[in-house]
Motif scaffolding. Sequence first.
Motif, PDB file in Angstrom:
ATOM      1  N   CYS A  10       0.909  -1.170  -0.055  1.00  0.00           N
ATOM      2  CA  CYS A  10       0.124   0.103   0.121  1.00  0.00           C
ATOM      3  C   CYS A  10       0.801   1.142  -0.033  1.00  0.00           C
ATOM      4  CB  CYS A  10      -0.805   0.007   1.078  1.00  0.00           C
ATOM      5  SG  CYS A  10      -1.992   1.266   1.362  1.00  0.00           S
ATOM      6  N   GLU A  11       0.590   2.240  -0.764  1.00  0.00           N
ATOM      7  CA  GLU A  11       1.240   3.311  -0.993  1.00  0.00           C
ATOM      8  C   GLU A  11       0.414   4.571  -0.254  1.00  0.00           C
ATOM      9  OE1 GLU A  11       2.911   4.092  -4.856  1.00  0.00           O
ATOM     10  OE2 GLU A  11       3.937   2.119  -4.576  1.00  0.00           O
ATOM     11  N   GLY A  12      -0.713   4.337   0.257  1.00  0.00           N
ATOM     12  CA  GLY A  12      -1.409   5.517   1.156  1.00  0.00           C
ATOM     13  C   GLY A  12      -2.257   6.480   0.040  1.00  0.00           C
ATOM     14  N   LYS A  31       4.008   4.808   9.285  1.00  0.00           N
ATOM     15  CA  LYS A  31       4.449   4.410   7.946  1.00  0.00           C
ATOM     16  C   LYS A  31       4.391   2.880   7.913  1.00  0.00           C
ATOM     17  CE  LYS A  31       5.043   8.939   7.107  1.00  0.00           C
ATOM     18  NZ  LYS A  31       4.165   9.720   6.141  1.00  0.00           N
ATOM     19  N   LYS A  34       7.790   0.828   3.523  1.00  0.00           N
ATOM     20  CA  LYS A  34       8.271   1.576   2.195  1.00  0.00           C
ATOM     21  C   LYS A  34       8.328   2.942   2.487  1.00  0.00           C
ATOM     22  CE  LYS A  34       6.123   0.661  -1.830  1.00  0.00           C
ATOM     23  NZ  LYS A  34       4.893   0.288  -2.782  1.00  0.00           N
ATOM     24  N   THR A  36       5.431   4.766   3.468  1.00  0.00           N
ATOM     25  CA  THR A  36       4.296   5.594   2.895  1.00  0.00           C
ATOM     26  C   THR A  36       3.142   5.417   3.972  1.00  0.00           C
ATOM     27  OG1 THR A  36       3.389   3.820   1.706  1.00  0.00           O
ATOM     28  CG2 THR A  36       4.925   5.219   0.778  1.00  0.00           C
ATOM     29  N   GLU A  37       2.348   6.287   3.832  1.00  0.00           N
ATOM     30  CA  GLU A  37       0.951   5.938   4.823  1.00  0.00           C
ATOM     31  C   GLU A  37       0.351   4.689   4.073  1.00  0.00           C
ATOM     32  OE1 GLU A  37      -0.109   8.019   7.009  1.00  0.00           O
ATOM     33  OE2 GLU A  37       1.873   9.477   6.501  1.00  0.00           O
ATOM     34  N   TRP A  38      -0.505   4.021   4.877  1.00  0.00           N
ATOM     35  CA  TRP A  38      -1.070   2.875   4.457  1.00  0.00           C
ATOM     36  C   TRP A  38      -2.423   2.787   5.149  1.00  0.00           C
ATOM     37  CZ3 TRP A  38      -2.090  -0.825   8.374  1.00  0.00           C
ATOM     38  CH2 TRP A  38      -1.264  -0.798   9.557  1.00  0.00           C
TER      39      TRP A  38
END
Length: 74
Positions: A10-12, A31, A34, A36-38
Amino acid sequence: MPHTIVTHVCEGVADCVDACPVACINPGPGKNNKGTEWYWIDFSTCIDCGICLQVCPVEGAIIPEERPDLQETP
């Protein structure tokens, strides 16, 4: 069977959040690996409509089965 958001893919982007008709997709804390937010899917609320799969632009971020081993659920 509910779908699963693969936490570390997931990259948010959050297109799935806006598209979900039952609001079962929630932000995860912090985070992922990766950086990123998810997001995560509440398996008890998901109605297996598949809209999230259709709108997510990140390949492999959402899979059409319930896999708690791949989705971190706070």
